[in-house]
Design an enzyme around this catalytic site. Structure first.
Site, PDB file in Angstrom:
ATOM      1  N   ASN A   9       0.872  -1.178   0.000  1.00 14.42           N
ATOM      2  CA  ASN A   9       0.000   0.000   0.000  1.00 14.42           C
ATOM      3  C   ASN A   9       0.910   1.230   0.000  1.00 14.42           C
ATOM      4  O   ASN A   9       1.508   1.548   1.019  1.00 14.42           O
ATOM      5  CB  ASN A   9      -0.894  -0.020   1.248  1.00 14.42           C
ATOM      6  CG  ASN A   9      -1.676   1.265   1.420  1.00 14.42           C
ATOM      7  OD1 ASN A   9      -1.799   2.057   0.480  1.00 14.42           O
ATOM      8  ND2 ASN A   9      -2.216   1.475   2.614  1.00 14.42           N
ATOM      9  N   LYS A  11       0.012   4.308  -0.372  1.00 16.61           N
ATOM     10  CA  LYS A  11      -0.668   5.511   0.141  1.00 16.61           C
ATOM     11  C   LYS A  11      -0.454   6.691  -0.810  1.00 16.61           C
ATOM     12  O   LYS A  11      -0.419   6.497  -2.020  1.00 16.61           O
ATOM     13  CB  LYS A  11      -0.174   5.822   1.561  1.00 16.61           C
ATOM     14  CG  LYS A  11      -0.150   4.582   2.453  1.00 16.61           C
ATOM     15  CD  LYS A  11       0.049   4.899   3.892  1.00 16.61           C
ATOM     16  CE  LYS A  11       0.153   3.597   4.667  1.00 16.61           C
ATOM     17  NZ  LYS A  11       0.036   3.756   6.089  1.00 16.61           N
ATOM     18  N   HIS A 101      -9.523   0.892   4.858  1.00 14.89           N
ATOM     19  CA  HIS A 101      -8.218   1.110   5.505  1.00 14.89           C
ATOM     20  C   HIS A 101      -8.405   2.062   6.693  1.00 14.89           C
ATOM     21  O   HIS A 101      -9.246   2.957   6.655  1.00 14.89           O
ATOM     22  CB  HIS A 101      -7.229   1.702   4.495  1.00 14.89           C
ATOM     23  CG  HIS A 101      -5.832   1.753   5.033  1.00 14.89           C
ATOM     24  ND1 HIS A 101      -5.379   2.786   5.825  1.00 14.89           N
ATOM     25  CD2 HIS A 101      -4.807   0.882   4.927  1.00 14.89           C
ATOM     26  CE1 HIS A 101      -4.128   2.540   6.169  1.00 14.89           C
ATOM     27  NE2 HIS A 101      -3.749   1.399   5.654  1.00 14.89           N
ATOM     28  N   GLU A 103      -6.866   4.552   7.639  1.00 15.35           N
ATOM     29  CA  GLU A 103      -6.772   5.987   7.312  1.00 15.35           C
ATOM     30  C   GLU A 103      -8.077   6.479   6.676  1.00 15.35           C
ATOM     31  O   GLU A 103      -8.480   7.625   6.877  1.00 15.35           O
ATOM     32  CB  GLU A 103      -5.558   6.244   6.408  1.00 15.35           C
ATOM     33  CG  GLU A 103      -4.266   6.164   7.228  1.00 15.35           C
ATOM     34  CD  GLU A 103      -3.065   5.619   6.493  1.00 15.35           C
ATOM     35  OE1 GLU A 103      -3.039   5.657   5.254  1.00 15.35           O
ATOM     36  OE2 GLU A 103      -2.131   5.145   7.176  1.00 15.35           O
ATOM     37  N   GLU A 172      -5.298  -5.035  10.708  1.00 15.77           N
ATOM     38  CA  GLU A 172      -4.312  -3.969  10.887  1.00 15.77           C
ATOM     39  C   GLU A 172      -4.627  -3.190  12.155  1.00 15.77           C
ATOM     40  O   GLU A 172      -5.439  -2.248  12.131  1.00 15.77           O
ATOM     41  CB  GLU A 172      -4.355  -3.015   9.688  1.00 15.77           C
ATOM     42  CG  GLU A 172      -4.059  -3.669   8.360  1.00 15.77           C
ATOM     43  CD  GLU A 172      -3.503  -2.659   7.366  1.00 15.77           C
ATOM     44  OE1 GLU A 172      -2.377  -2.877   6.896  1.00 15.77           O
ATOM     45  OE2 GLU A 172      -4.169  -1.668   7.079  1.00 15.77           O
ATOM     46  N   GLY A 178       2.188   2.371  10.679  1.00 14.60           N
ATOM     47  CA  GLY A 178       3.063   3.527  10.490  1.00 14.60           C
ATOM     48  C   GLY A 178       3.766   3.977  11.760  1.00 14.60           C
ATOM     49  O   GLY A 178       4.337   5.063  11.808  1.00 14.60           O
ATOM     50  N   SER A 217       3.383  -2.021  10.457  1.00 18.84           N
ATOM     51  CA  SER A 217       4.840  -1.996  10.666  1.00 18.84           C
ATOM     52  C   SER A 217       5.526  -3.327  10.324  1.00 18.84           C
ATOM     53  O   SER A 217       6.500  -3.707  10.980  1.00 18.84           O
ATOM     54  CB  SER A 217       5.184  -1.545  12.088  1.00 18.84           C
ATOM     55  OG  SER A 217       4.688  -0.231  12.314  1.00 18.84           O
TER      56      SER A 217
HETATM   57  C1  PEP Z   1      -0.811   0.180   5.995  1.00 15.85           C
HETATM   58  O1  PEP Z   1      -0.965   1.371   5.791  1.00 15.85           O
HETATM   59  O2  PEP Z   1      -1.629  -0.633   5.513  1.00 15.85           O
HETATM   60  C2  PEP Z   1       0.326  -0.246   6.805  1.00 15.85           C
HETATM   61  C3  PEP Z   1       0.325  -1.458   7.295  1.00 15.85           C
HETATM   62  O3  PEP Z   1       1.323   0.668   6.997  1.00 15.85           O
HETATM   63  P1  PEP Z   1       2.760   0.384   7.721  1.00 15.85           P
HETATM   64  O4  PEP Z   1       3.320  -0.863   7.110  1.00 15.85           O
HETATM   65  O5  PEP Z   1       3.576   1.600   7.393  1.00 15.85           O
HETATM   66  O6  PEP Z   1       2.494   0.240   9.168  1.00 15.85           O
END
Ligand code: PEP
Length: 257
Positions: A9, A11, A101, A103, A172, A178, A217
Site C-alpha cells: 500500500n 498511500k 483502511h 486511514e 491492521e 506507520g 509496521s
Molecule cells: C498500511 O498502511 O496498511 C500499513 C500497514 O502501513 P505500515 O506498514 O507503514 O504500518
C-alpha cells in the site's frame, strides 16, 4: 493450499515517475516468482502507467504481480466529484481494491455501512476486496479488540458472506500502522485465529480461499516470525513497501518459511 498474498500500500507517496522507477527495479527481481501472490497499490494517477508497464513486462516473462487500488466509490458513474468508480479500475486491469483502511476510517470518516457498499460493488465488478479491520490502542486497552474486529467484519461483509472466496481480509491494528510498533506474532495470531473462525462460521465453511493478512509496521526483520504463525496468510505493507529492495526482501523472507 492457498498462496500467500504480499500486498504493498503506497498511500499518497509516489508520483507516476517514481512508480515507474520503482517497477524498473522491482519487476526484474520478482520475475518467474510465481509461488507468492504480489499486489501493488500505487496512487490512482499512477495506475494507468503501472498497468502498461506490467503488461509490457508480462510479454517478456512470467510475473505474479497484480495491481490494486487503495480505495474506490461504490457507484459505476455519476455526480460524485473526486471519486473513482469500479469500472474505471477494471478498465486499467486493476484486480484488487483495499477497502476500509484505517486511514479511510479515521481521517476520512468512513463507516462500516459505506465500506459494506464498496465491498458489495467491488465483488459485483470482479475486483477482489481486501477489507481492513483493526482496533485502536484505546480499544485494545479496554479489552475490546475482538469485539471491534467482529463488528467491522460482520458489518463490512453483510450480504456477501456467501462470496467469502472472493474476499481477503487485513487485520491492521491501528496502533501498529506507520508507528514502527508491530503486533507481536502472538498478538496477531490470536486475532487472526479469531477472524478465521468467524469467517468460517459466516460463510458456512466457504472461506478456504480467503487470506487473512497482517498489516502494521511489517518489515524485512519481523516478516519471518509473523508469517510462521498458522493463521497469518500474508501481509499488507505500508512504509517498508515504498523501497523496492525492502519489499522484495519481505517477499523472500516469506518464501523461505
Ligand atoms: C498500511 O498502511 O496498511 C500499513 C500497514 O502501513 P505500515 O506498514 O507503514 O504500518
Amino acid at each position: 493450499m492457498m498462496s500467500y498474498l504480499i500486498a504493498a500500500n503506497w498511500k499518497m507517496y509516489k508520483t507516476v515517475g517514481e512508480t515507474l522507477e520503482y517497477l524498473e527495479v522491482f519487476l526484474p527481481a520478482v520475475k518467474d516468482l510465481m509461488k507468492i501472490d504480489i499486489m501493488i497499490a500505487p496512487s490512482f494517477t499512477a495506475l494507468s502507467s503501472a498497468s502498461i508497464k506490467l503488461d509490457a513486462a508480462k510479454k517478456e516473462g512470467e510475473y505474479n504481480v497484480k495491481l490494486g487500488a487503495q480505495n474506490m466509490y461504490y457507484m459505476d458513474k455519476g455526480a460524485f466529484t473526486g471519486e473513482i468508480s469500479p469500472i474505471m479500475l477494471t478498465e486499467l486491469e486493476v484486480e484488487y481494491v483495499i477497502l476500509g483502511h484505517s486511514e479511510r476510517r479515521h481521517i476520512f470518516g468512513e463507516k462500516d455501512d459505506l465500506i459494506n457498499k464498496k465491498v458489495i460493488s467491488a465483488i459485483e465488478h470482479g475486483l477482489r476486496p481486501i477489507l481492513c479491520v483493526g482496533e485502536t490502542l484505546e480499544e485494545r486497552e479496554q479489552g475490546k479488540t475482538l469485539s471491534v474486529v467482529e463488528k467491522q467484519i460482520r458489518n463490512g461483509l453483510a450480504g456477501v458472506e456467501k462470496d467469502m472466496a472472493f474476499i481477503d481480509i487485513a487485520y491492521e491494528p491501528v496502533w501498529a500502522i506507520g508507528t514502527g510498533v508491530n503486533a507481536t506474532p502472538e498478538q496477531a495470531q490470536e486475532v487472526h485465529m479469531f477472524i478465521r473462525s468467524l469467517i468460517n462460521e459466516m460463510s458456512k465453511g466457504n472461506d478456504e480461499k480467503t487470506r487473512i493478512l497482517y498489516g502494521g509496521s511489517v518489515n524485512e526483520n519481523n516478516a519471518r516470525d509473523l508469517i510462521k504463525e498458522p493463521n497469518i496468510d500474508g501481509f499488507l505493507v505500508g512504509s517498508a513497501s515504498l523501497d523496492p529492495n525492502r519489499f522484495y526482501k519481505i517477499i523472500t523472507e516469506v518464501m523461505e518459511v
